[in-house]
Write a protein that holds these residues in place. Structure first.
Motif, PDB file in Angstrom:
ATOM      1  N   ALA A   1       1.003  -1.173  -0.090  1.00  0.00           N
ATOM      2  CA  ALA A   1       0.018   0.212   0.254  1.00  0.00           C
ATOM      3  C   ALA A   1       0.789   1.693   0.048  1.00  0.00           C
TER       4      ALA A   1
ATOM      5  N   THR B   1       1.014   6.926  -1.154  1.00  0.00           N
ATOM      6  CA  THR B   1       0.240   4.673  -1.504  1.00  0.00           C
ATOM      7  C   THR B   1       0.044   4.763  -2.922  1.00  0.00           C
TER       8      THR B   1
ATOM      9  N   THR C   1      -1.908  -3.455  -5.487  1.00  0.00           N
ATOM     10  CA  THR C   1      -1.831  -3.191  -3.505  1.00  0.00           C
ATOM     11  C   THR C   1      -2.783  -4.244  -3.468  1.00  0.00           C
TER      12      THR C   1
ATOM     13  N   GLY D   1      -4.182   2.381  -2.598  1.00  0.00           N
ATOM     14  CA  GLY D   1      -3.426   2.009  -1.320  1.00  0.00           C
ATOM     15  C   GLY D   1      -3.220   2.930  -0.125  1.00  0.00           C
TER      16      GLY D   1
END
Length: 487
Positions: A43, A123, A142, A158
């Protein structure tokens, strides 16, 4: 420290403010969780650990002198990869931008930092932020912490995964096609898509792009509704370029019984799974039980077909600047001109939007504002409309083929994955605020969410209802397997 991972940002900021937790100590706590748990999620994909530790120490020194850096003093958090942050990559998942590093902070990121936040990383996102799952050739895929074989949503996937798994306290996302609300729904967190232009999007663009995009907004994701309000009060302010005044209008709503609520659960164009519909109906029955006015028939008076076509044309016109290959764009023009007039598939309307002539855009924009008028009429009688965010709970990873070719299973029927745009645009096409909230679980134990759509500038009204429902109905629930004390 055993209950820290899934506490709200509001609560953690209070702990730092009262000196019960040091900023450096809190940052170290979350960095240990990232080290242990992020490999399974993927993430958080870029970090500034040295800079974050330096800022956390400075936050502790400031507090020791009795100084406050702001409402987010010492709060460790992350932001979506697509926001510029000095020294960190901004690639939007595009391999050709792999080596690009930002030299300035995005306006929203700077406001978070100015409020005392310790932004320690970024992220993951899909390529061009154009997916309801988050994978790209630079950072990979992710996973959803509720089920690693499932998507965490997109494009702020993320962000939602990191929040749900307790790897960060607060997140900054963006939304033009559901990119805050969809991930919140898939992972069981909260998200707020602000009214258009309320939060600056300067510094949230592909390298070399500066002009803001039609319908694109920046907003927070969090583990509680009060966190959304906390973040919005930090993020809203003067326009970052032109200096126009931006304010966050107050709301008078204090109790559930004061709300006038419309509810929609499905539509023929974008059918919604029965379990998602039932979760929304159950929520509506609860709200009605508080003596609030609730209607399952009241909604803005416009054609759903016309709305969706208009939205797709405007959306794809807005995002067409991402198609940087001249030859590829010419091919799209040829394809669009060859379409049969009665071809109204998503792919056909996408092509028309990607290659829309300016005269046709003006016509679509005019029709948009006519339909916005229908929304304004609706809001004379109702404060909000509660609607689905997506047709189903999180689906399995699927990277095969092109996005518009992929399907999802809706009660045994294969539906195009692009149907999720219908529910994204129901608020987004008209510049309306929308707050994503968790409301239940699927039969497989996956989160189900709903969106609270409000009038232009009604951000705090949407969040007020979210706060009341969090208190009295349902709030964030941590996914199993990510509990604290595992290291």
């Amino acid at each position: 420290m055993t209950d820290i991972a899934f506490r709200s940002a509001t609560a953690l900021a209070r702990e730092v403010r009262l000196g019960r937790i040091g900023a450096y100590e809190l940052l170290g706590y979350f960095l240990k969780r990232v080290e242990r748990y992020n490999p399974a999620l993927n993430a958080i994909i870029a970090t500034d650990l040295d800079g974050a530790k330096k800022r956390a120490r400075a936050a502790d020194r400031a507090r020791s002198r009795g100084q406050s850096l702001g409402p987010l003093h010492g709060l460790p958090m992350t932001v979506k990869e697509s926001f510029d942050m000095v020294g960190l990559p901004t690639t939007w998942g595009l391999a050709e931008h792999r080596d690009h590093r930002a030299t300035n902070n995005a306006a929203a990121v700077q406001r978070l930092i100015d409020a005392g936040a310790i932004v320690f990383g970024k992220t993951n996102v899909p390529v061009l932020l154009a997916e309801w799952q988050s994978f790209n050739p630079i950072y990979g895929t992710t996973n959803n912490p509720w089920d690693l074989t499932r998507v965490p949503g997109g494009s702020s996937g993320g962000a939602s995964a990191a929040l749900a798994a307790g790897l960060t306290t607060l997140e900054m996302g963006s939304d033009i096609g559901g990119s805050i609300r969809n991930p919140a729904h898939f992972t069981g967190v909260y998200g707020h898509k602000p009214s258009f232009e309320l939060v600056p999007t300067v510094g949230h663009a592909l390298p070399g792009m500066f002009a803001p995009l039609d319908m694109l907004v920046a907003g927070p994701l969090a583990r509680s509704a009060p966190d959304l309000e906390l973040a919005m009060r930090v993020l809203v302010g003067p326009d970052a370029v032109l200096g126009h005044r931006r304010v966050l209008p107050r709301t008078k709503k204090r109790a559930l019984r004061e709300f006038r609520v419309g509810v929609i659960t499905t539509t023929a164009i974008a059918p919604v799974a029965a379990e998602v519909q039932e979760a929304i109906r159950t929520l509506a029955r609860f709200i009605a039980g508080t003596k609030a006015r609730v209607s399952d028939t009241a909604r803005p008076a416009f054609s759903m077909d016309e709305y969706f076509t208009t939205y797709v044309h405007l959306l794809r016109s807005a995002t067409s600047g991402g198609h940087s290959d001249p030859a590829g764009f010419r091919r799209m023009i040829t394809q669009a001109e060859a379409l049969a007039p009665d071809d109204h598939t998503y792919f056909a309307e996408m092509l028309r939007g990607n290659t829309l002539r300016h005269r046709d855009w003006v016509s679509a924009n005019n029709r948009r504002y006519q339909m916005l008028g229908a929304w304004l009429d609706y809001f004379k009688s109702y404060d909000v409309l509660i609607a689905p965010i997506a047709p189903t709970a999180a689906f399995a990873h699927n990277h095969v083929g092109e996005r518009h070719e992929r399907t999802i299973d809706v009660d045994g029927s294969k539906q195009t994955v692009a149907n999720m745009l219908f529910w994204a645009g129901y608020a987004g096409a008209f510049y309306l605020p929308s707050t994503a909230i968790p409301i239940g679980k699927s039969k497989e134990g996956l989160p189900i969410g709903a969106q609270i759509i409000g009038p232009p500038g009604g951000d705090l009204t949407c969040i007020a209802l979210a706060k009341l429902l969090e208190r009295d109905y349902r709030g964030f629930e941590a996914p199993p397997g990510w509990e604290d004390g595992a290291y």
